[in-house]
Design a protein around this motif. Structure first.
Motif, PDB file in Angstrom:
ATOM      1  N   GLU A   1       0.630  -1.149  -0.015  1.00  0.00           N
ATOM      2  CA  GLU A   1       0.417  -0.109  -0.123  1.00  0.00           C
ATOM      3  C   GLU A   1       0.860   1.340   0.146  1.00  0.00           C
TER       4      GLU A   1
ATOM      5  N   LYS B   1      -9.309  -4.562  -2.361  1.00  0.00           N
ATOM      6  CA  LYS B   1      -9.833  -3.726  -1.323  1.00  0.00           C
ATOM      7  C   LYS B   1     -10.906  -3.092  -1.236  1.00  0.00           C
TER       8      LYS B   1
ATOM      9  N   ASP C   1     -13.970  -4.424   0.938  1.00  0.00           N
ATOM     10  CA  ASP C   1     -14.523  -3.337   1.629  1.00  0.00           C
ATOM     11  C   ASP C   1     -16.353  -3.343   1.854  1.00  0.00           C
TER      12      ASP C   1
ATOM     13  N   GLN D   1     -11.334 -12.015   4.864  1.00  0.00           N
ATOM     14  CA  GLN D   1     -10.157 -12.112   5.456  1.00  0.00           C
ATOM     15  C   GLN D   1      -9.790 -13.522   5.341  1.00  0.00           C
TER      16      GLN D   1
ATOM     17  N   TRP E   1      -6.037 -12.142  -0.083  1.00  0.00           N
ATOM     18  CA  TRP E   1      -5.125 -11.581  -1.201  1.00  0.00           C
ATOM     19  C   TRP E   1      -4.186 -12.079  -1.329  1.00  0.00           C
TER      20      TRP E   1
END
Length: 396
Positions: free
Chosen positions: A43, A380, A384, A391, A394
């Protein structure tokens, strides 16, 4: 402020962390901590890249696929999404056609970015592709029950009828599937989504059951494409224009010119495979240049075709492309291939602001941060707004 040299070491450290994390056996708690560190590093780097057009060299891209991996391990290690993220998405499955011929790693990232278990995917591999590439794609496809290879492969020639035929072959296969998809979207192996699955659905729904086929009446430079007879030269992979004039289009159909990449309703797709006018136009188009750039847009201007838009223009926002002769963008920060920009890291700002659903072109090996940062943003946003917790789904 983060400078290019610092970005280099951030990505290098990130690659090492990911590589080690894929090898070492760790507890769930330790994995979660490492995952959090990975995302934080990426990020930070992506935020910096989105603010600067400077590029830097980085060749430590971690591989995401191994022939020795079984399907369960592959899906888990690369964190594919395996459940619909919302009821809305589950109720609106999409069909994808992916025409590919090279750069498996780039294709695999595209596939992961658009993959959803409720959708269905037909992959057409150029008959001329290498055996290694074909084997890699076949191994990937076998891991997903909603993904398959086209039942008939074409030796695709750029600008030839074979490119259009590849899409039609997949459309026939998709209509024969049990998935009741709503729209079909065709992509190539160097595309990449700029919107999430949910955002793509919202965009498509805004057209209220109409097809999306950007295009207009042919400009002067495009008229020879359908005025003269063209021949595919498969040996040299090119299309050659002759001096022979073509007869007028069948049924007095007005020819339009536009995008080869479209979003079509299920009803329209079925209709054109059965309607005599569509069949005759396809036959007439076989010796034209780049028929995929007039076939869809022309049929969608015929008033009685399902979902047609006779007065449509360039609207649709399907693909973000930087053409070399287009002075409205900020230039290409990667390099040009056939007058189309292959996006470098300096193009991230422009891509992130684009209203388009997909971008073209990407090369993971040449500019890995461009793909990785887009994938981070997409994943993301998708999670969201997800109605379920997935989770840590990724992978970078």
């Amino acid at each position: 402020m983060i400078y290019p040299k610092q970005l280099f070491f951030i990505f290098l450290a990130l690659g090492m962390v990911i590589l080690l994390n894929s090898i070492l056996s760790q507890s769930q708690i330790k994995k979660a901590l490492v995952f959090s560190q990975q995302i934080s590093l990426l990020e930070e780097a992506c935020q910096a890249l989105a603010k600067t057009k400077k590029s830097f060299f980085w060749n430590h891209l971690p591989k995401t696929y191994s022939h020795s991996s079984n399907c369960k391990d592959f899906i888990l290690k690369n964190n594919y999404i395996t459940l619909p993220l919302s009821e809305e998405e589950a109720a609106f499955p999409l069909a994808y056609i992916l025409t590919v011929h090279k750069e498996f790693e780039t294709f695999e990232r595209l596939f992961r970015a658009i993959y959803m278990p409720q959708n269905i995917y037909c992959v057409h591999v150029d008959e001329k592709a290498s055996a290694d590439f074909m084997q890699a794609v076949d191994s990937l496809v076998q891991c997903f029950p909603n993904t398959f290879l086209a039942s008939k492969m074409e030796p695709v020639v750029y600008g030839g009828i074979s490119r259009l035929q590849a899409d039609l072959n997949c459309m026939k296969d998709l209509l024969a599937s049990d998935v009741q998809w709503k729209y079909v979207i065709n992509l190539c192996g160097q595309d990449f989504p700029l919107k999430t699955n949910r955002e793509i659905i919202h965009h498509i729904k805004s057209f209220k059951g109409k097809n999306i086929t950007p295009g207009v009446l042919p400009p002067a430079h495009a008229i020879p494409r359908t005025k003269y007879v063209h021949r595919e030269d498969i040996v040299n992979s090119r299309v050659v224009r002759t001096r022979v004039l073509k007869p007028p289009p069948p049924h007095n159909i007005t020819i339009y010119f536009g995008s080869a990449y479209v979003a079509l309703t299920r009803e329209f797709t079925r209709f054109i495979l059965e309607d005599q006018r569509a069949t005759n136009l396809l036959l007439w188009s076989k010796d034209t240049y780049s028929p995929d750039e007039h076939y869809w847009v022309t049929l969608n201007r015929i008033a009685d075709f399902p979902g047609s838009v006779p007065d449509a223009k360039w609207e649709g926002d399907l693909r973000a492309i930087k053409w070399s002769d287009d002075k409205t963008h900020d230039g290409c920060h990667g390099h040009y291939v056939r007058d189309v920009c292959v996006y470098g890291t300096g193009d991230l700002q422009w891509l992130l602001k684009s209203p388009s659903m997909f971008g073209n072109k990407f090369e993971l090996a040449s500019y890995p941060p461009t793909v990785e940062c887009l994938e981070l943003r997409l994943r993301k946003r998708a999670l969201d707004y997800a109605e379920i917790s997935l989770q840590p789904h990724w992978a970078f």
